[in-house]
Enzyme design. Structure first.
Site, short mmCIF file in Angstrom:
data_model
loop_
_atom_site.label_atom_id
_atom_site.label_comp_id
_atom_site.label_asym_id
_atom_site.label_seq_id
_atom_site.Cartn_x
_atom_site.Cartn_y
_atom_site.Cartn_z
N HIS A 1 0.50 -5.72 -1.95
CA HIS A 1 0.75 -4.55 -1.37
C HIS A 1 -1.52 -4.00 -0.84
CE1 HIS A 1 4.87 -4.14 -0.94
NE2 HIS A 1 5.03 -5.07 -1.76
N GLU B 1 -1.83 -1.56 0.22
CA GLU B 1 -1.53 0.14 0.45
C GLU B 1 -1.05 0.59 -1.25
OE1 GLU B 1 0.78 -2.32 0.91
OE2 GLU B 1 2.56 -1.38 1.19
N CYS C 1 3.59 -8.22 2.43
CA CYS C 1 4.25 -8.37 1.17
C CYS C 1 5.83 -9.21 1.65
CB CYS C 1 4.70 -7.68 0.01
SG CYS C 1 5.89 -7.50 -1.04
#
Lengths: 208, 252
Positions: free
Chosen positions: A188, A190, A86
């Site tokens: 993202h 994650e 990001c």
């Protein structure tokens, strides 16, 4: 395998840490949270998370003594694999135009500019979008997948070769950039459930 | 293209999910972290925790819930309820929240929206609006969980929040909340068409058609619901499949 996750006060640090830990568990990789530049000299790979404004993240990174010089040395000269997430990807640009003009790390030529919005095209670009891979890369095994985006700025690469994947939001959004040992995702991983963990796992397995 | 988001919401009090505790369905024993994991497996696009803990000294419980959830669910989390300062926001983000929802504090101190969006980025600041219809085409906002009237026009407020830097509006109709009769579609549409940031429709969902209407008629970017998921009436997957059949872009 030692992977450094740079702690410079970014919001997604914990999530990135846990996701990398899980993604790397079978490879017995060790994830180091660090804000000390000298720690980077002993590691194999680097991940730079990033949530916040461009200027604030850059300021955070600069505030760590010797960090930027060490990153330049390890990533640009020693060619250790690097992943930016990001804003951690956006910082690689020459310049960021979020709330003023700010110099970035300049590893991948380009600028980060605001996505134009209107009542039908809401910004932030927020939610799950289809990532289309346009250039093959060892960490990208699928040609198309859904990932979670939440951002208002888009990375415009000077050299189109550096764009590895895009997504469509009534315009092209740069989803993944890459150059040699460097890779960056606007989305993202994650926060992208299974698909995201897969990408992190591929990054951990990647030998450049 | 960007998909419509389906967001299950968990109301948390003193670290426990409160909706559903009166019901006998023991699968939902009130542990928010477990419930979050269920929604994660079902393919929810985001999760929302709303903390309705009254006393501030019990706030740490919420931080733990967020932290534990973020360690197990690799999906976006929005957390709201009692967020008052830059420090509160930072703490929640460091626990693993991606977005923070602000309601009462935005009215008391609109500058907080400006300051926090400058600090953490617009994408992270959600302004929650609880609105009540006062006459045709006119809605006003309430604070303190709907107990305090402010006299502020909901549409004007949404525009102001966008200008100050909010990245999303979480819009709840107080007339509809808990009624299971569907969103306030007029209100949702009016606000969605007045601003250029995403609007999450909330309050009143009783069936899948209500969610579809929120997107098609209300023009929302995302739909939030608590009870239809919580009581196990539908799974997130069932909802998405049905919405897909009706031509809505969802992530399956």
């Amino acid at each position: 395998m030692k992977i450094a996750l740079i702690d410079y006060g970014s919001g997604n640090l914990q999530s990135a840490y846990k996701a990398l830990e899980l993604a790397g568990s079978y490879k017995k990789s060790k994830i180091f949270l660090t804000s000390k530049s000298k720690d980077l000299l002993k590691i194999d790979k680097i991940v730079l998370p990033g949530v916040g404004t461009f200027a604030d993240c850059m300021k955070g990174l600069k505030s760590l003594p010797g960090m930027i010089d060490t990153l330049n040395e390890i990533v640009l000269q020693k060619k250790k694999p690097f992943l930016g997430i990001c804003v951690g990807m956006q910082l690689l640009a020459s310049e960021g135009k979020e709330k003023g003009n700010h110099k970035g790390l300049g590893w991948i030529a380009g600028k980060v500019i605001k996505i134009k919005k209107n009542k039908k095209k809401k910004v932030p670009h927020m939610g799950w979008n289809t990532v289309k891979v346009i250039s093959k890369h060892p960490i990208l095994k699928k040609k198309k997948f859904e990932s979670y985006f939440v951002h208002s700025y888009n990375f415009i690469c000077r050299d189109k070769k550096n764009i590895l994947a895009t997504c469509d939001y009534q315009q092209n959004i740069t989803a993944i950039i890459g150059k040699e040992n460097i890779i960056g995702t606007q989305f993202h991983p994650e926060k992208s459930q299974k698909v995201g963990l897969e990408i992190l796992k591929n990054f951990i397995c990647w030998t450049y | 293209m960007l998909k419509i988001r389906i967001i299950p919401c968990l109301d948390v009090k003193n670290g426990k999910v409160v909706k559903g505790t009166k019901f006998v369905n023991l699968k939902y024993a009130g542990d928010p972290v477990k419930q979050a994991q269920i929604y994660d497996k079902q393919g929810a696009d985001e999760l929302c925790f709303l903390d309705i803990t009254a006393s501030s000294d019990k706030r740490n419980i919420l931080y733990n819930v967020v932290k534990k959830t973020a360690q197990k669910c690799f999906m976006p989390l929005t957390v709201g309820g009692g967020v008052r300062s830059i420090q509160d926001i930072r703490k929640l983000l460091l626990c693993g929240a991606d977005k923070v929802s602000i309601n009462t504090a935005a009215i008391k101190n609109p500058e907080l929206i400006k300051k926090s969006s400058n600090k953490f980025g617009n994408q992270c600041i959600v302004v929650a609006i609880d609105a009540k219809q006062i006459k045709k085409n006119k809605w006003q906002i309430y604070t303190h969980g709907g107990r305090k009237k402010t006299g502020i026009d909901a549409i004007e407020w949404a525009k102001k929040m966008e200008n100050l830097g909010a990245g999303e509006i979480l819009l709840t109709s107080m007339d509809k909340d808990g009624t299971k009769s569907g969103f306030d579609l007029e209100l949702t549409k009016k606000i969605s068409k007045s601003i250029s940031i995403p609007v999450v429709a909330s309050g009143g969902v009783g069936n899948i058609q209500h969610l579809i209407d929120g997107i098609k008629i209300g023009k929302a970017s995302a739909v939030l619901a608590a009870s239809i998921f919580h009581y196990g009436k539908y799974t997130v997957g069932q909802v998405k499949n049905k919405m897909k059949q009706k031509g809505i872009l969802v992530r399956i």
